[in-house]
Design an enzyme around this catalytic site. Structure first.
Site: not given
Length: 261
Positions: A115, A135
């Site tokens: 990210e 995730e």
């Protein structure tokens, strides 16, 4: 180079030409961010945003990994994340910085590390690096920019495959998807990122700032509105000191002397 609000876990050095190099320095845990490290990066970026001496920024990592995401050993007792600051994970993922930001991925970027990488304007990656929003395998989601940026930057089917499987892809495949600018040998990553930054440093600070703002806004506007916004920015810039200096320097066949105003 001079230290720039660095800490034990975030080395930060500002060169005389205005290039700030931020290095995540937790190689013993694959540069995973804990709360203190994320806050340190937030502080560095906050200062850099307001400091005219900082003209471009490179984010990299120490050792063989760029960033493994969040240090899960430091979740609160209730499982709450401790690493998201005012401007996102590592002070970067929820920030529209007015200055060029380049990720120099010296190694793999997973979870929050991915990210951070996709939040930067440009990405240079080691050829052996892997990238993935992992995730979902932990029962959570890539909430600090991963879902939103991948949905915006690559086609829907590839986006869904990456996000729903949580798989990691190699740097060349990430390049094919448009997530990376350059794939180079690991020992050349920082040099290539510096080369890109130095190209940016040749240009006017305000022009760089407004270029970034318009590119980010354009996808949220109609083409007509985006063109109006772009024209308004141009009319503002042409009357600034740098907007006058640039054409004058070109005509006089000399390097421009930017003032950032």
């Amino acid at each position: 180079m001079a230290d720039y609000f660095g800490t034990d876990t975030v080395a930060s050095d500002l060169r005389e030409d205005g290039l700030l190099i931020i290095r995540i320095n937790r190689p013993e845990v694959a540069n995973a961010l804990n709360g203190a490290t994320s806050k340190a990066m937030e502080n560095i970026m906050n200062n850099a945003e307001l400091d005219p001496a900082v003209r471009a920024i490179i984010v990299t990592g120490t050792g063989k990994v760029f960033c493994a995401g969040e240090d899960l050993s430091e979740l609160s007792e209730g499982g709450e994340c401790q690493t998201v600051t005012e401007h996102g994970f590592g002070g970067l993922t929820a920030r529209l910085c007015s200055k060029p930001v380049i990720a120099a991925c010296n190694g793999s970027a997973a979870g929050g590390g991915m990210e951070i990488a996709v939040s930067c304007d440009m990405v240079v990656a080691a050829e052996n690096a892997k990238f993935g929003c992992t995730e979902v395998g932990l029962g959570i989601i890539a909430s600090t920019g991963g879902l939103v940026r991948l949905a915006r930057d690559i086609n829907r089917k590839d986006c869904m495959e990456l996000l729903l499987t949580g798989k990691k892809i190699k740097a060349p495949e990430a390049k094919e998807l448009g997530l990376i600018n350059y794939v180079v040998p690991a020992e050349e990553v920082l040099d290539k990122a510096i080369e890109l930054a130095e190209e940016c440093l040749k240009n006017a600070p305000l022009a760089l700032k407004w270029t970034k703002y318009i590119v980010h806004a354009a996808s949220q506007m109609s083409e007509e509105d985006a063109m109006r916004y772009s024209d308004a920015a141009y009319r503002f810039l042409e009357k600034t000191a740098d907007g006058i200096e640039g054409p004058a320097a070109f005509v006089e066949k000399r390097a421009p002397q930017w003032q950032g105003k």
